[in-house]
Scaffold this motif. Sequence first.
Motif, PDB file in Angstrom:
ATOM      1  N   GLU A 131      14.409 -17.629 -14.695  1.00  0.00           N
ATOM      2  CA  GLU A 131      13.713 -18.729 -15.370  1.00  0.00           C
ATOM      3  C   GLU A 131      14.549 -19.312 -16.506  1.00  0.00           C
ATOM      4  O   GLU A 131      14.468 -20.511 -16.815  1.00  0.00           O
ATOM      5  CB  GLU A 131      12.342 -18.262 -15.884  1.00  0.00           C
ATOM      6  CG  GLU A 131      12.353 -17.327 -17.073  1.00  0.00           C
ATOM      7  CD  GLU A 131      12.619 -15.862 -16.735  1.00  0.00           C
ATOM      8  OE1 GLU A 131      12.433 -15.026 -17.630  1.00  0.00           O
ATOM      9  OE2 GLU A 131      13.002 -15.567 -15.586  1.00  0.00           O
TER      10      GLU A 131
ATOM     11  N   GLU B 285      15.716 -23.225 -16.848  1.00  0.00           N
ATOM     12  CA  GLU B 285      15.518 -24.007 -18.069  1.00  0.00           C
ATOM     13  C   GLU B 285      16.824 -24.639 -18.530  1.00  0.00           C
ATOM     14  O   GLU B 285      16.862 -25.816 -18.938  1.00  0.00           O
ATOM     15  CB  GLU B 285      14.939 -23.139 -19.182  1.00  0.00           C
ATOM     16  CG  GLU B 285      14.699 -23.914 -20.478  1.00  0.00           C
ATOM     17  CD  GLU B 285      14.188 -23.058 -21.617  1.00  0.00           C
ATOM     18  OE1 GLU B 285      14.076 -23.593 -22.746  1.00  0.00           O
ATOM     19  OE2 GLU B 285      13.911 -21.860 -21.394  1.00  0.00           O
TER      20      GLU B 285
ATOM     21  N   LEU C  99       8.467 -23.527 -10.880  1.00  0.00           N
ATOM     22  CA  LEU C  99       9.565 -24.331 -11.427  1.00  0.00           C
ATOM     23  C   LEU C  99      10.409 -24.981 -10.338  1.00  0.00           C
ATOM     24  O   LEU C  99      11.275 -25.818 -10.633  1.00  0.00           O
ATOM     25  CB  LEU C  99      10.460 -23.458 -12.316  1.00  0.00           C
ATOM     26  CG  LEU C  99       9.774 -22.740 -13.485  1.00  0.00           C
ATOM     27  CD1 LEU C  99      10.777 -21.869 -14.229  1.00  0.00           C
ATOM     28  CD2 LEU C  99       9.126 -23.741 -14.427  1.00  0.00           C
TER      29      LEU C  99
END
Length: 260
Positions: A106, A110, A140
């Motif tokens: 993650e 980002e 995501l």
Amino acid sequence: MAGLGVCLDVIQDHTFIGPHMSAVLTRTPVVTTFHDVGDRQRQIIYGGLREAVGTISVSDHQKSTLIGVRTDKRIYPGLPASLYEMSENKGYLLFVGRFSPEKGAETAIEAARRAKLPIILAGRIVRGQEGYFENCVKPLISDDVKYIGEISPKEKAKLISNSFALINTVKYDEPFGLINAEALLSGVPVISYRIGAFPEIIDHGRNGFLCDNIDDVISAVEALDTLDTGGIRRDAVQRFSLERMVSEHVEFYEEMKSRA
């Protein structure tokens, strides 16, 4: 082992318990390689190895975690450099690894989003940790965040060579991190946190960047154009080639034979 040891010069043992049994099973010199960082259990088990067993660590960082454990030699892992090629066809950032919280997928996502670059995610979903993928990674995924699942070694090599950089923002002390060497052998920079053995592998500002937080990762992505990818490949061949690893092992095996 006892039957084979009569005609062997050295036995390389990668098992956990085998080196402890070598005294009663063979007179042939035995060498073992440590593959994990040193928790208390490993410190106790490895610390009890007899002097006749040769010991190898895969990084200086790993050696520093094996408190009270004798380490005779540090040998970095190596790979066949011919399997990894440089490419001018760059199109994305890359994350390769299993999908579990400590691997930090993650964070890589980002970083790519904030840098406004696409990212490809490759690796297996860890059994028993499917919830992490479903809750932290899957939401995501988008047109610019592509998940392709597990890949073969050949597919991985091509995927690496066509990437701008490997984003390897793991959150735990890795004893080495072979994917870093694979990227560098492809002339691909590595962006990681300053953790584990990574400061030994990554020369900040030359073959990648060592980061302390997500803002550093973004800055590193923006600075990729300052790196010499040809120099990254040449340096990696010297440090992480299969030939170098084999040569250092043979040198140590000869030393072990002379001790016997």
